[in-house]
Motif scaffolding. Structure first.
Motif, mmCIF file in Angstrom:
data_model
loop_
_atom_site.group_PDB
_atom_site.id
_atom_site.type_symbol
_atom_site.label_atom_id
_atom_site.label_comp_id
_atom_site.label_asym_id
_atom_site.label_seq_id
_atom_site.Cartn_x
_atom_site.Cartn_y
_atom_site.Cartn_z
ATOM 1 N N ILE A 102 0.858 -1.188 0.000
ATOM 2 C CA ILE A 102 0.000 0.000 0.000
ATOM 3 C C ILE A 102 0.894 1.238 0.000
ATOM 4 C CG2 ILE A 102 -1.721 1.318 1.284
ATOM 5 C CD1 ILE A 102 -2.909 -1.266 2.274
ATOM 6 N N LEU A 103 0.666 2.117 -0.959
ATOM 7 C CA LEU A 103 1.477 3.329 -1.055
ATOM 8 C C LEU A 103 0.865 4.464 -0.244
ATOM 9 C CD1 LEU A 103 2.214 3.312 -4.885
ATOM 10 C CD2 LEU A 103 3.671 2.474 -3.051
ATOM 11 N N GLN A 104 -0.441 4.482 -0.210
ATOM 12 C CA GLN A 104 -1.089 5.580 0.489
ATOM 13 C C GLN A 104 -2.536 5.246 0.842
ATOM 14 O OE1 GLN A 104 -0.845 9.183 -1.733
ATOM 15 N NE2 GLN A 104 -0.940 10.463 0.078
ATOM 16 N N ILE A 105 -2.969 5.804 1.959
ATOM 17 C CA ILE A 105 -4.370 5.685 2.353
ATOM 18 C C ILE A 105 -4.990 7.052 2.092
ATOM 19 C CG2 ILE A 105 -5.915 5.395 4.341
ATOM 20 C CD1 ILE A 105 -4.680 2.785 3.720
ATOM 21 N N ILE A 106 -6.078 7.072 1.352
ATOM 22 C CA ILE A 106 -6.689 8.357 0.975
ATOM 23 C C ILE A 106 -7.982 8.557 1.761
ATOM 24 C CG2 ILE A 106 -7.372 9.815 -0.978
ATOM 25 C CD1 ILE A 106 -4.604 8.682 -1.370
ATOM 26 N N ARG A 107 -8.014 9.650 2.506
ATOM 27 C CA ARG A 107 -9.179 9.943 3.342
ATOM 28 C C ARG A 107 -10.053 11.015 2.678
ATOM 29 N NH1 ARG A 107 -4.847 10.629 7.009
ATOM 30 N NH2 ARG A 107 -4.365 8.714 8.132
ATOM 31 N N PRO A 108 -11.261 11.247 3.230
ATOM 32 C CA PRO A 108 -12.142 12.247 2.610
ATOM 33 C C PRO A 108 -11.452 13.616 2.447
ATOM 34 C CG PRO A 108 -13.371 10.975 4.193
ATOM 35 C CD PRO A 108 -11.935 10.534 4.333
ATOM 36 N N GLY A 109 -11.632 14.205 1.276
ATOM 37 C CA GLY A 109 -11.038 15.512 0.976
ATOM 38 C C GLY A 109 -9.720 15.387 0.235
ATOM 39 N N GLU A 110 -9.122 14.184 0.251
ATOM 40 C CA GLU A 110 -7.830 13.999 -0.421
ATOM 41 C C GLU A 110 -8.033 13.435 -1.829
ATOM 42 O OE1 GLU A 110 -5.307 13.197 3.703
ATOM 43 O OE2 GLU A 110 -5.806 11.512 2.413
ATOM 44 N N SER A 111 -6.974 13.535 -2.635
ATOM 45 C CA SER A 111 -7.077 13.105 -4.033
ATOM 46 C C SER A 111 -6.104 11.961 -4.305
ATOM 47 C CB SER A 111 -6.737 14.275 -4.950
ATOM 48 O OG SER A 111 -5.457 14.772 -4.626
ATOM 49 N N PHE A 112 -6.327 11.255 -5.392
ATOM 50 C CA PHE A 112 -5.345 10.263 -5.848
ATOM 51 C C PHE A 112 -5.349 10.183 -7.357
ATOM 52 C CE2 PHE A 112 -8.337 6.724 -6.635
ATOM 53 C CZ PHE A 112 -9.418 7.079 -5.841
ATOM 54 N N ASN A 113 -4.274 9.581 -7.867
ATOM 55 C CA ASN A 113 -4.004 9.462 -9.312
ATOM 56 C C ASN A 113 -3.545 10.777 -9.930
ATOM 57 O OD1 ASN A 113 -3.839 7.373 -11.159
ATOM 58 N ND2 ASN A 113 -5.627 8.060 -12.292
ATOM 59 N N ASP A 114 -3.094 11.716 -9.109
ATOM 60 C CA ASP A 114 -2.659 13.025 -9.635
ATOM 61 C C ASP A 114 -1.452 12.904 -10.564
ATOM 62 O OD1 ASP A 114 -3.053 12.649 -6.736
ATOM 63 O OD2 ASP A 114 -3.568 14.763 -6.732
ATOM 64 N N VAL A 115 -0.432 12.141 -10.089
ATOM 65 C CA VAL A 115 0.845 12.144 -10.814
ATOM 66 C C VAL A 115 0.690 11.678 -12.272
ATOM 67 C CG1 VAL A 115 3.206 11.224 -10.863
ATOM 68 C CG2 VAL A 115 2.198 11.980 -8.703
ATOM 69 N N PRO A 116 0.112 10.492 -12.528
ATOM 70 C CA PRO A 116 -0.013 10.072 -13.929
ATOM 71 C C PRO A 116 -0.957 10.952 -14.742
ATOM 72 C CG PRO A 116 -1.146 8.525 -12.501
ATOM 73 C CD PRO A 116 -0.389 9.454 -11.614
ATOM 74 N N VAL A 117 -1.939 11.557 -14.086
ATOM 75 C CA VAL A 117 -2.847 12.441 -14.831
ATOM 76 C C VAL A 117 -2.058 13.626 -15.390
ATOM 77 C CG1 VAL A 117 -4.677 14.172 -14.482
ATOM 78 C CG2 VAL A 117 -5.065 11.817 -13.816
ATOM 79 N N PHE A 118 -1.106 14.128 -14.584
ATOM 80 C CA PHE A 118 -0.333 15.271 -15.059
ATOM 81 C C PHE A 118 0.844 14.864 -15.938
ATOM 82 C CE2 PHE A 118 -2.374 17.217 -11.282
ATOM 83 C CZ PHE A 118 -3.110 18.155 -11.979
ATOM 84 N N SER A 119 1.417 13.676 -15.665
ATOM 85 C CA SER A 119 2.583 13.280 -16.464
ATOM 86 C C SER A 119 2.153 12.644 -17.791
ATOM 87 C CB SER A 119 3.475 12.315 -15.675
ATOM 88 O OG SER A 119 2.801 11.090 -15.495
ATOM 89 N N GLY A 120 0.888 12.317 -17.902
ATOM 90 C CA GLY A 120 0.373 11.819 -19.180
ATOM 91 C C GLY A 120 0.654 10.356 -19.435
ATOM 92 N N GLY A 121 0.804 9.578 -18.386
ATOM 93 C CA GLY A 121 1.076 8.158 -18.596
ATOM 94 C C GLY A 121 -0.092 7.281 -18.223
ATOM 95 N N VAL A 122 0.246 6.123 -17.664
ATOM 96 C CA VAL A 122 -0.785 5.188 -17.224
ATOM 97 C C VAL A 122 -0.885 5.249 -15.696
ATOM 98 C CG1 VAL A 122 -0.476 3.616 -19.164
ATOM 99 C CG2 VAL A 122 0.911 3.300 -17.107
#
Lengths: 254, 72
Positions: A102-122
């Motif tokens: 597990i890399l991260q636990i995401i709680r209410p108000g937090e985001s995930f999948n930011d890095v690939p969305v901005f880097s344009g990958g998978v």
């Protein structure tokens, strides 16, 4: 019969449809207000004007998932940025031999999948619901429109991505330098709540996956910490009785 | 209501391993699917979670800081 409507059937249907439709519109309006309130509360869109928030609201869509359901698959094109509205999501990777990290636990108000969305990958990792979750999502192309129209969002993104790097550096430090009991102690300190509010509930397997060890090691470490007097196990609760001792074992100073 | 292990009915294959390791009688097989029944004796040993071959059972922990700590 007393009180029986004398309206022709066709009119009654009209009235019922009007009532249903106005009720539906009211629900939609309430949902939209709640959604704008949520958008306003998250770091991504902080500092945006009401008109800015309204325009972001147009692009946001909702998704619900149950415990164990995978909401993002590693390796698929990164097309959406996700925000947790309710519940808890784990972001994880699976090794070729099936071990979960597990890399991260995401709680209410937090985001995930930011890095690939901005880097344009998978998608760099998969994401799964740890209970019933409600997500708000925005497509990559729509997010780019928002950023162009509202440069404040770009500044927010920089801050969020910097925090992401900090988190990963601390995970690398954890995996490289801390012994397992220390890692468990650190994780307990990080995830301990005061019993109020929404906190993730973790199985030993999930704890193991978070700190890069085997489930058995977590069980052993929890026993050690209990013997040291840092924690107490009360059935399904791990109660931190001595945070100072836990910090000492974790090797953290504050 | 007493907290009991969580069961994912879709994942359960009804092998009964968990029932066999459960020492408190908190799990029963009904129609080839395991069900948790509330029993005072369940001490959250997590053995059922450990033995389940399909990951259908989970025993999650809540982590809380003790209130009114007497650090003395």
């Amino acid at each position: 019969m007393a009180g029986r409507s004398t309206l022709p059937n066709i009119h009654r249907v009209d009235i019922i449809l009007t009532v249903i439709s106005s009720g539906y519109q009211e629900c939609v309006r309430t949902d939209m207000v709640a959604q704008i309130e949520f958008i306003k509360s998250i770091p991504y869109f902080s500092g945006l004007s009401q008109s800015g928030l309204d325009s972001v609201g147009k692009y946001i869509f909702e998704k619900k998932a149950g415990r164990g359901e995978i909401v993002l698959f590693e390796g698929e094109p990164a097309e959406t940025l996700c925000f947790v509205v309710a519940g808890v999501v784990k972001v994880f990777k699976i090794s070729p031999d099936g071990k979960e990290q597990i890399l991260q636990i995401i709680r209410p108000g937090e985001s995930f999948n930011d890095v690939p969305v901005f880097s344009g990958g998978v998608n760099l990792a998969s994401a799964g619901a740890m209970g019933a979750v409600v997500l708000n999502m925005i497509k990559k192309s729509d997010l780019e429109v928002v950023i162009r129209e509202h440069p404040q969002v770009a500044l927010n993104v920089i801050q969020i991505l910097s925090q992401r790097v900090q988190h990963l550096v601390s995970l690398v430090e954890d995996l490289s330098f801390r012994h397992v009991t220390g890692r468990v102690a650190r994780m307990l300190l990080e995830y301990a709540g005061d019993g109020t509010g929404e906190r993730p509930r973790l199985t030993q397997q999930e704890m193991a996956a978070m700190i890069g060890t085997a489930r058995e090691m977590v069980g052993r470490s929890i026993k050690t910490l209990e013997e040291e007097g840092a924690i107490r196990i009360d059935r399904h609760r791990i109660i931190v009785t001595n945070p100072d001792a836990l910090r000492r074992i974790a090797g953290v100073t504050s | 209501m007493m907290e009991m292990p969580l069961i994912d009915r879709d994942k359960c294959q009804g092998c009964g391993l968990c029932v066999s390791v459960c020492i408190c009688g908190g799990l029963v097989l009904t129609d080839n699917i395991v069900t948790a029944v509330e029993v005072e004796e369940c001490h959250w040993c997590t053995l059922c979670e450990l033995v389940c071959p399909t990951g259908a059972i989970s025993c999650p922990f809540e982590i809380i800081i003790e209130k009114n700590q007497d650090s003395a």
